[in-house]
Design a protein around this motif. Structure first.
Motif, PDB file in Angstrom:
ATOM      1  N   MET A  42       0.845  -1.184   0.000  1.00 22.07           N
ATOM      2  CA  MET A  42       0.000   0.000   0.000  1.00 22.07           C
ATOM      3  C   MET A  42       0.886   1.242   0.000  1.00 22.07           C
ATOM      4  SD  MET A  42      -2.858   0.950   2.783  1.00 22.07           S
ATOM      5  CE  MET A  42      -3.528   2.565   2.845  1.00 22.07           C
ATOM      6  N   THR A  43       0.581   2.185  -0.870  1.00 14.74           N
ATOM      7  CA  THR A  43       1.356   3.412  -0.965  1.00 14.74           C
ATOM      8  C   THR A  43       0.977   4.364   0.160  1.00 14.74           C
ATOM      9  OG1 THR A  43       1.477   3.185  -3.346  1.00 14.74           O
ATOM     10  CG2 THR A  43       1.883   5.364  -2.460  1.00 14.74           C
ATOM     11  N   GLU A  44       1.975   4.925   0.814  1.00 14.19           N
ATOM     12  CA  GLU A  44       1.754   5.904   1.875  1.00 14.19           C
ATOM     13  C   GLU A  44       2.042   7.280   1.298  1.00 14.19           C
ATOM     14  OE1 GLU A  44       3.623   5.017   5.663  1.00 14.19           O
ATOM     15  OE2 GLU A  44       3.991   3.006   4.945  1.00 14.19           O
ATOM     16  N   ILE A  45       1.006   8.088   1.113  1.00  8.86           N
ATOM     17  CA  ILE A  45       1.149   9.405   0.515  1.00  8.86           C
ATOM     18  C   ILE A  45       0.953  10.467   1.592  1.00  8.86           C
ATOM     19  CG2 ILE A  45       0.229  11.004  -1.210  1.00  8.86           C
ATOM     20  CD1 ILE A  45       1.496   8.561  -2.463  1.00  8.86           C
ATOM     21  N   ILE A  46       1.794  11.521   1.542  1.00  8.04           N
ATOM     22  CA  ILE A  46       1.635  12.613   2.485  1.00  8.04           C
ATOM     23  C   ILE A  46       0.891  13.756   1.802  1.00  8.04           C
ATOM     24  CG2 ILE A  46       3.723  11.991   3.744  1.00  8.04           C
ATOM     25  CD1 ILE A  46       4.959  14.569   2.512  1.00  8.04           C
ATOM     26  N   ASN A  47       0.437  14.697   2.579  1.00 10.20           N
ATOM     27  CA  ASN A  47      -0.255  15.887   2.104  1.00 10.20           C
ATOM     28  C   ASN A  47       0.568  16.585   1.025  1.00 10.20           C
ATOM     29  OD1 ASN A  47      -0.489  18.900   2.238  1.00 10.20           O
ATOM     30  ND2 ASN A  47      -2.226  18.368   3.553  1.00 10.20           N
ATOM     31  N   CYS A  48      -0.076  16.985  -0.070  1.00  9.57           N
ATOM     32  CA  CYS A  48       0.635  17.600  -1.206  1.00  9.57           C
ATOM     33  C   CYS A  48       1.361  18.888  -0.807  1.00  9.57           C
ATOM     34  CB  CYS A  48      -0.336  17.897  -2.335  1.00  9.57           C
ATOM     35  SG  CYS A  48      -0.898  16.428  -3.191  1.00  9.57           S
ATOM     36  N   GLU A  49       0.759  19.696   0.035  1.00 10.13           N
ATOM     37  CA  GLU A  49       1.395  20.946   0.465  1.00 10.13           C
ATOM     38  C   GLU A  49       2.683  20.663   1.237  1.00 10.13           C
ATOM     39  OE1 GLU A  49       0.537  24.791   3.338  1.00 10.13           O
ATOM     40  OE2 GLU A  49      -1.171  23.665   2.565  1.00 10.13           O
ATOM     41  N   VAL A  50       2.640  19.666   2.097  1.00 11.11           N
ATOM     42  CA  VAL A  50       3.830  19.273   2.861  1.00 11.11           C
ATOM     43  C   VAL A  50       4.887  18.720   1.906  1.00 11.11           C
ATOM     44  CG1 VAL A  50       4.705  17.670   4.593  1.00 11.11           C
ATOM     45  CG2 VAL A  50       2.545  18.870   4.997  1.00 11.11           C
ATOM     46  N   HIS A  51       4.469  17.890   0.976  1.00 12.98           N
ATOM     47  CA  HIS A  51       5.377  17.314  -0.014  1.00 12.98           C
ATOM     48  C   HIS A  51       6.085  18.427  -0.784  1.00 12.98           C
ATOM     49  CE1 HIS A  51       6.660  14.964  -3.534  1.00 12.98           C
ATOM     50  NE2 HIS A  51       6.652  13.940  -2.699  1.00 12.98           N
ATOM     51  N   ASP A  52       5.353  19.490  -1.128  1.00 14.05           N
ATOM     52  CA  ASP A  52       5.931  20.636  -1.842  1.00 14.05           C
ATOM     53  C   ASP A  52       7.081  21.266  -1.058  1.00 14.05           C
ATOM     54  OD1 ASP A  52       4.128  20.275  -3.886  1.00 14.05           O
ATOM     55  OD2 ASP A  52       2.838  21.967  -3.305  1.00 14.05           O
ATOM     56  N   HIS A  53       6.945  21.360   0.252  1.00 14.40           N
ATOM     57  CA  HIS A  53       8.009  21.945   1.081  1.00 14.40           C
ATOM     58  C   HIS A  53       9.282  21.096   1.018  1.00 14.40           C
ATOM     59  CE1 HIS A  53       5.820  25.295   2.789  1.00 14.40           C
ATOM     60  NE2 HIS A  53       4.788  24.484   2.984  1.00 14.40           N
ATOM     61  N   PHE A  54       9.123  19.786   1.013  1.00 13.21           N
ATOM     62  CA  PHE A  54      10.293  18.908   0.881  1.00 13.21           C
ATOM     63  C   PHE A  54      10.925  19.066  -0.502  1.00 13.21           C
ATOM     64  CE2 PHE A  54       8.390  16.798   4.544  1.00 13.21           C
ATOM     65  CZ  PHE A  54       9.509  16.481   5.290  1.00 13.21           C
ATOM     66  N   GLU A  55      10.107  19.177  -1.534  1.00 10.58           N
ATOM     67  CA  GLU A  55      10.639  19.386  -2.885  1.00 10.58           C
ATOM     68  C   GLU A  55      11.404  20.704  -2.984  1.00 10.58           C
ATOM     69  OE1 GLU A  55       7.162  19.021  -5.396  1.00 10.58           O
ATOM     70  OE2 GLU A  55       7.674  16.945  -5.844  1.00 10.58           O
ATOM     71  N   ILE A  56      10.848  21.767  -2.404  1.00  5.39           N
ATOM     72  CA  ILE A  56      11.515  23.075  -2.411  1.00  5.39           C
ATOM     73  C   ILE A  56      12.845  22.992  -1.678  1.00  5.39           C
ATOM     74  CG2 ILE A  56      11.371  25.437  -1.506  1.00  5.39           C
ATOM     75  CD1 ILE A  56       8.291  25.210  -2.122  1.00  5.39           C
ATOM     76  N   ALA A  57      12.850  22.310  -0.542  1.00  4.40           N
ATOM     77  CA  ALA A  57      14.093  22.154   0.224  1.00  4.40           C
ATOM     78  C   ALA A  57      15.162  21.475  -0.630  1.00  4.40           C
ATOM     79  CB  ALA A  57      13.831  21.342   1.494  1.00  4.40           C
ATOM     80  N   CYS A  58      14.773  20.455  -1.381  1.00  4.96           N
ATOM     81  CA  CYS A  58      15.734  19.737  -2.228  1.00  4.96           C
ATOM     82  C   CYS A  58      16.207  20.608  -3.390  1.00  4.96           C
ATOM     83  CB  CYS A  58      15.124  18.442  -2.747  1.00  4.96           C
ATOM     84  SG  CYS A  58      14.837  17.207  -1.460  1.00  4.96           S
ATOM     85  N   MET A  59      15.290  21.325  -4.025  1.00  2.00           N
ATOM     86  CA  MET A  59      15.673  22.186  -5.146  1.00  2.00           C
ATOM     87  C   MET A  59      16.671  23.259  -4.705  1.00  2.00           C
ATOM     88  SD  MET A  59      12.254  22.707  -7.485  1.00  2.00           S
ATOM     89  CE  MET A  59      11.342  23.541  -6.211  1.00  2.00           C
ATOM     90  N   ARG A  60      16.479  23.772  -3.504  1.00  2.00           N
ATOM     91  CA  ARG A  60      17.362  24.820  -2.971  1.00  2.00           C
ATOM     92  C   ARG A  60      18.590  24.253  -2.267  1.00  2.00           C
ATOM     93  NH1 ARG A  60      12.890  28.839  -0.253  1.00  2.00           N
ATOM     94  NH2 ARG A  60      11.965  29.535  -2.215  1.00  2.00           N
ATOM     95  N   ARG A  61      18.600  22.936  -2.107  1.00  2.00           N
ATOM     96  CA  ARG A  61      19.657  22.287  -1.315  1.00  2.00           C
ATOM     97  C   ARG A  61      19.776  23.001   0.038  1.00  2.00           C
ATOM     98  NH1 ARG A  61      22.475  18.386  -3.456  1.00  2.00           N
ATOM     99  NH2 ARG A  61      24.377  18.797  -2.320  1.00  2.00           N
ATOM    100  N   ALA A  62      18.630  23.224   0.626  1.00  2.00           N
ATOM    101  CA  ALA A  62      18.517  23.991   1.866  1.00  2.00           C
ATOM    102  C   ALA A  62      19.061  23.216   3.058  1.00  2.00           C
ATOM    103  CB  ALA A  62      17.050  24.344   2.118  1.00  2.00           C
ATOM    104  N   LEU A  63      19.576  23.970   4.027  1.00  2.00           N
ATOM    105  CA  LEU A  63      19.938  23.386   5.318  1.00  2.00           C
ATOM    106  C   LEU A  63      18.652  23.231   6.110  1.00  2.00           C
ATOM    107  CD1 LEU A  63      23.133  25.413   6.223  1.00  2.00           C
ATOM    108  CD2 LEU A  63      22.994  23.017   5.528  1.00  2.00           C
ATOM    109  N   VAL A  64      18.393  22.009   6.554  1.00  2.00           N
ATOM    110  CA  VAL A  64      17.141  21.716   7.247  1.00  2.00           C
ATOM    111  C   VAL A  64      17.403  20.876   8.492  1.00  2.00           C
ATOM    112  CG1 VAL A  64      15.727  21.822   5.149  1.00  2.00           C
ATOM    113  CG2 VAL A  64      16.700  19.632   5.862  1.00  2.00           C
TER     114      VAL A  64
END
Length: 80
Positions: free
Chosen positions: A1-23
């Motif tokens: 079964m696929t475990e999917i998180i909220n799209c808005e939250v997922h977007d924040h993780f994507e932004i962090a990766c695109m920016r190579r942000a310190l988190v």
């Protein structure tokens, strides 16, 4: 079964990766880890977030996390 998180939250993780942000991520058990966001991927029906940490790469299941904090801005996102 696929475990999917909220799209808005997922977007924040994507932004962090695109920016190579310190988190900082906080796990549901209270543990925290800091590093540079580098990848977000789906495998085996789960979503994983990868950070560069002092000892190399650290991969964690998004379902195990409670908070994502952008260190530079101090902005925190509740994951679940």
């Amino acid at each position: 079964m696929t475990e999917i998180i909220n799209c808005e939250v997922h977007d924040h993780f994507e932004i962090a990766c695109m920016r190579r942000a310190l988190v900082e991520v906080q796990f549901k058990n209270g543990e925290t880890i800091s590093g540079r966001a580098i990848d977000l991927q789906s495998k085996d029906g789960r979503e994983y977030f990868t950070m560069e940490v002092e000892r190399g790469k650290y991969e964690c299941n998004l379902k195990d996390l409670s908070t994502l904090t952008f260190i530079d801005s101090g902005k925190s996102i509740n994951v679940f």
